[in-house]
Design a protein around this motif. Structure first.
Motif, PDB file in Angstrom:
ATOM      1  N   ASP A   1       7.296   4.639  -6.975  1.00  0.00           N
ATOM      2  CA  ASP A   1       6.153   5.091  -6.548  1.00  0.00           C
ATOM      3  C   ASP A   1       6.521   5.488  -4.958  1.00  0.00           C
ATOM      4  OD1 ASP A   1       4.601   3.322  -4.507  1.00  0.00           O
ATOM      5  OD2 ASP A   1       4.958   2.187  -6.217  1.00  0.00           O
ATOM      6  N   SER A   2       5.771   6.668  -4.784  1.00  0.00           N
ATOM      7  CA  SER A   2       5.878   7.245  -3.570  1.00  0.00           C
ATOM      8  C   SER A   2       5.548   6.472  -2.297  1.00  0.00           C
ATOM      9  CB  SER A   2       4.895   8.468  -3.586  1.00  0.00           C
ATOM     10  OG  SER A   2       5.064   9.285  -2.115  1.00  0.00           O
ATOM     11  N   GLU A   3       4.474   5.723  -2.667  1.00  0.00           N
ATOM     12  CA  GLU A   3       3.907   4.698  -1.504  1.00  0.00           C
ATOM     13  C   GLU A   3       5.074   3.691  -1.062  1.00  0.00           C
ATOM     14  OE1 GLU A   3       0.387   1.485  -0.545  1.00  0.00           O
ATOM     15  OE2 GLU A   3       0.295   2.841  -1.784  1.00  0.00           O
ATOM     16  N   THR A   4       5.821   3.099  -2.240  1.00  0.00           N
ATOM     17  CA  THR A   4       6.735   1.981  -1.988  1.00  0.00           C
ATOM     18  C   THR A   4       7.942   2.794  -1.331  1.00  0.00           C
ATOM     19  OG1 THR A   4       6.086   0.965  -3.824  1.00  0.00           O
ATOM     20  CG2 THR A   4       8.351   0.544  -3.066  1.00  0.00           C
ATOM     21  N   ALA A   5       8.445   4.015  -2.006  1.00  0.00           N
ATOM     22  CA  ALA A   5       9.494   4.665  -1.039  1.00  0.00           C
ATOM     23  C   ALA A   5       9.385   5.137   0.169  1.00  0.00           C
ATOM     24  CB  ALA A   5       9.673   6.016  -2.010  1.00  0.00           C
ATOM     25  N   MET A   6       8.199   5.419   0.599  1.00  0.00           N
ATOM     26  CA  MET A   6       7.946   5.640   2.137  1.00  0.00           C
ATOM     27  C   MET A   6       7.848   4.370   3.006  1.00  0.00           C
ATOM     28  SD  MET A   6       8.096   8.958   1.971  1.00  0.00           S
ATOM     29  CE  MET A   6       7.983   9.000   4.113  1.00  0.00           C
ATOM     30  N   ARG A   7       7.369   3.223   2.317  1.00  0.00           N
ATOM     31  CA  ARG A   7       7.362   2.268   2.961  1.00  0.00           C
ATOM     32  C   ARG A   7       8.818   1.734   3.440  1.00  0.00           C
ATOM     33  NH1 ARG A   7       7.614  -2.609   0.715  1.00  0.00           N
ATOM     34  NH2 ARG A   7       6.748  -1.878  -1.188  1.00  0.00           N
ATOM     35  N   ARG A   8       9.796   1.805   2.199  1.00  0.00           N
ATOM     36  CA  ARG A   8      11.194   1.444   2.522  1.00  0.00           C
ATOM     37  C   ARG A   8      11.832   2.478   3.440  1.00  0.00           C
ATOM     38  NH1 ARG A   8      12.911   0.496  -3.652  1.00  0.00           N
ATOM     39  NH2 ARG A   8      11.515  -1.383  -4.278  1.00  0.00           N
ATOM     40  N   ALA A   9      11.345   3.658   3.426  1.00  0.00           N
ATOM     41  CA  ALA A   9      11.800   4.756   4.106  1.00  0.00           C
ATOM     42  C   ALA A   9      11.782   4.649   5.608  1.00  0.00           C
ATOM     43  CB  ALA A   9      11.444   5.927   3.917  1.00  0.00           C
ATOM     44  N   HIS A  10      10.529   4.145   6.122  1.00  0.00           N
ATOM     45  CA  HIS A  10      10.096   4.064   7.602  1.00  0.00           C
ATOM     46  C   HIS A  10      10.938   3.480   8.403  1.00  0.00           C
ATOM     47  CE1 HIS A  10       6.863   6.626   7.670  1.00  0.00           C
ATOM     48  NE2 HIS A  10       5.934   6.305   6.495  1.00  0.00           N
ATOM     49  N   PRO A  11      11.592   2.269   8.156  1.00  0.00           N
ATOM     50  CA  PRO A  11      12.368   1.498   9.245  1.00  0.00           C
ATOM     51  C   PRO A  11      13.771   2.256   9.265  1.00  0.00           C
ATOM     52  CG  PRO A  11      11.972   0.042   7.310  1.00  0.00           C
ATOM     53  CD  PRO A  11      11.126   1.254   7.207  1.00  0.00           C
TER      54      PRO A  11
END
Length: 245
Positions: free
Chosen positions: A106-116
């Motif tokens: 899901d998009s939320e999980t992807a962005m959470r992983r992407a930010h660092p």
């Protein structure tokens, strides 16, 4: 998770480029795939990715046979190509979202992983920019970010350092080390042997489409009767032997 390649023979037509390739990859290790240009590294990788159909042989990840369920097989790996694949009409954020969609994240999980990752590669302020305008090094960082948000069992990385600046190279190596500690597997094709010697647990040396040496550095030294020599020395020796045979 174990990656198993058994009796793999294949290529692009009727003439095989790789012949009778056998190896396994274990959880929590970085394995270097090395060889001269034309030795069969890219062909091996394309078979592992399911982009080429083997003439003979078997491939599996976590006991999922590529022939039985290629889509399930592919869900267990991600790939960083030598040349970045960028879509002109997608922003950086949309590249991340497209990758997530392909893997059912899901998009939320992807962005959470992407930010660092975005912070590590200093792209956090570029999310709404079209990466088609980026430098080659920045495009490569986009590929790295997309591959690492997937968090698969197996990372296949083809010449990961091309175009990266020294900080980017170190960040990439640190990511690989982190994934190794998490119990994931990295298969890395590279010509930078000093770096491979430092970071890889084992090596697969290809020459003329065949595995000519395999194992950790001590095993390679024993196989080649070259005690205390570097990976560079061993690589040059075994490929020269192949050229003269």
């Amino acid at each position: 998770m174990t990656v198993q390649v058994t009796d793999l023979t294949g290529g692009y037509g009727r003439t095989p480029i790789i012949k009778n390739i056998n190896f396994s990859l274990q959880p929590g290790e970085i394995v270097g795939l090395i060889g001269l240009n034309g030795a069969g590294k890219s062909t091996t990788i394309k078979h592992l990715l399911g982009l080429l159909t083997p003439m003979e042989g078997e491939m599996s990840i976590s006991n999922i046979d590529i022939k039985e369920d290629i889509e399930a097989y592919r869900q267990h790996l991600s790939y960083i190509p030598e040349s970045p694949v960028i879509y002109d009409t997608l922003t950086l954020k949309e590249h991340i979202e497209m990758t997530a969609m392909a893997y059912g994240i899901d998009s939320e999980t992807a962005m959470r992983r992407a930010h660092p990752l975005l912070n590590t590669f200093r792209l956090e302020d570029q999310l709404d920019v079209f990466p088609s305008h980026f430098s080659k090094g920045m495009k490569q960082k986009v590929m790295i970010i997309c591959a690492f948000i997937v968090e698969p069992d197996l990372y296949i990385i083809d010449e990961p350092f091309l175009g990266l600046d020294p900080l980017g190279i170190q960040s990439m190596l640190d990511l690989m080390e982190t994934k190794k500690k998490e119990g994931r597997t990295v298969l890395m094709s590279t010509h930078i042997l000093a770096t491979a010697e430092r970071y890889c647990d084992r090596f697969i040396i290809l020459d003329q489409g065949e595995i000519v040496a395999m194992g950790d550095l001590d095993a390679l030294r024993a196989q080649t009767n070259m005690p205390n020599r570097t990976l560079d020395d061993i690589y040059i020796e075994v490929t020269q032997r192949g050229a003269s045979s």
